[in-house]
Design an enzyme around this catalytic site. Structure first.
Site, short mmCIF file in Angstrom:
data_model
loop_
_atom_site.label_atom_id
_atom_site.label_comp_id
_atom_site.label_asym_id
_atom_site.label_seq_id
_atom_site.Cartn_x
_atom_site.Cartn_y
_atom_site.Cartn_z
N ASP A 59 21.87 53.00 17.83
CA ASP A 59 21.58 53.94 16.63
C ASP A 59 21.57 55.39 17.18
O ASP A 59 20.58 55.58 18.14
CB ASP A 59 20.40 53.43 16.11
CG ASP A 59 20.28 52.02 15.21
OD1 ASP A 59 21.48 51.62 15.27
OD2 ASP A 59 19.21 51.62 15.19
N GLU A 71 22.61 46.21 18.30
CA GLU A 71 22.83 47.63 17.57
C GLU A 71 22.48 49.02 18.55
O GLU A 71 21.92 48.94 19.39
CB GLU A 71 22.02 47.80 16.28
CG GLU A 71 22.31 48.87 15.31
CD GLU A 71 21.47 48.73 14.08
OE1 GLU A 71 21.98 47.67 13.39
OE2 GLU A 71 20.75 49.38 13.63
N GLU A 118 20.01 58.09 14.49
CA GLU A 118 19.37 58.40 13.21
C GLU A 118 19.01 59.72 13.36
O GLU A 118 17.94 60.31 13.97
CB GLU A 118 18.32 57.49 12.75
CG GLU A 118 18.78 56.12 12.88
CD GLU A 118 17.55 54.97 12.54
OE1 GLU A 118 17.55 54.16 11.57
OE2 GLU A 118 16.35 55.29 13.32
#
Length: 295
Positions: free
Chosen positions: A109, A107, A111
């Protein structure tokens, strides 16, 4: 400050032109959210323009929302223009990320952690590789990301992962697999965006909760470009350094000298947390990649 903005505009224009020249032939997205993505969560909280070119996600006390790409990819570059939740957004989390959705998932990311009005927005990045994460970095964005759209990009290839804001590198994770450091290189990933309630941790460690009276909370998306290798079951095609896979060419194997200068600027003036500096968290046994070069 004037010289800084002039240099920044020149840099972004040069990089954007270069990327367009290299990648126009390999773009696999249509620019229409309805064609390239599907809603994964709460359709009533997803609003898409009639032409499919813009989309927004809404968070209220009833639900958050999210969407995901129809295709999965193994390497490439993805750009998305996003305008973050305005006003008092404490406790909200907008996640924009690539994920393999496997038990030992990979993953990448972005955020965006909501803020109390007047405080800077925090961007947290993280990398999962073979199911292991704990690689968070946090920066303060150097602009107000709620006033206008800004471009958030991921370059992912056999050599490195580079996360960029308006084409300025803010995070680099190098492939040191030969030295025992996990690196996402085998699992295809889809692109997702979700807006949700994270007020148990997102703002000041969970001290600032969502004020639902300030809702609904809305984040907007537009002008995305997916320039990657569509997964068809054989990683060999995506790992090849062919003309179509421009991201695997030597020119994309490390940061340019100009990118390195910007990267150092971000880390010097805007970084507020780096897992590689958190000796207490890791009990003085920092992850292996922390002692290895980023470019």
């Amino acid at each position: 400050m004037k010289n800084f903005h002039t240099a920044l505009i020149f840099f972004i224009g040069f990089v954007s032109f270069s990327l367009f020249q290299d990648s126009a032939a390999s773009v696999v997205s249509t620019g229409d959210f309805n064609k390239d993505f599907f809603v994964i969560w709460s359709p009533t909280h997803v609003n898409t323009s009639a032409d499919g070119h813009t989309r927004s996600l809404k968070l209220d006390q009833e639900s958050g929302a999210g969407f995901a790409s129809n295709q999965m990819f193994l390497f490439g570059q993805i750009d998305m223009q996003i305008k973050l939740v305005p006003g008092d957004s404490a406790g909200t989390v907008l996640a924009y990320y690539l994920t393999s959705d496997q038990p030992n998932r990979d993953e990448i990311d972005f955020e965006f952690l909501g803020n109390v009005s007047g405080q800077p927005y925090i961007l947290q990045t993280n990398i999962f590789a073979d199911g292991t994460d704990n690689r968070e970095e946090r920066i303060y964005l150097w602009f107000d990301p709620t006033k206008d759209f800004h471009t958030y990009s991921v370059l992912w290839n056999m050599h490195q992962i580079v996360l960029m804001v308006d084409m300025i590198p803010v995070r680099v994770y190098r492939n040191h697999a030969e030295k025992g450091v996990p690196f996402p290189r085998w699992q295809p990933m889809s692109l997702k965006a979700t807006l949700w309630n994270g007020d148990n941790w997102a703002t000041r460690g969970g001290e600032d909760k969502i004020d639902w009276r300030k809702g609904p909370f809305i984040a907007s998306f537009r002008n995305y470009k997916i320039d990657g290798c569509v997964w068809k079951g054989n990683p060999r095609f995506c790992r090849a350094a062919s003309p179509g896979n421009w991201w695997n060419q030597n020119s994309s194997s490390t940061l340019t000298s100009a990118q390195r200068r910007w990267f150092k600027w971000v880390r010097k003036y805007h970084m507020i947390y780096d897992y590689c500096q958190d000796t207490q968290r890791f009990q003085n046994n920092l992850p292996r990649e922390c002692s290895l070069p980023k470019y």
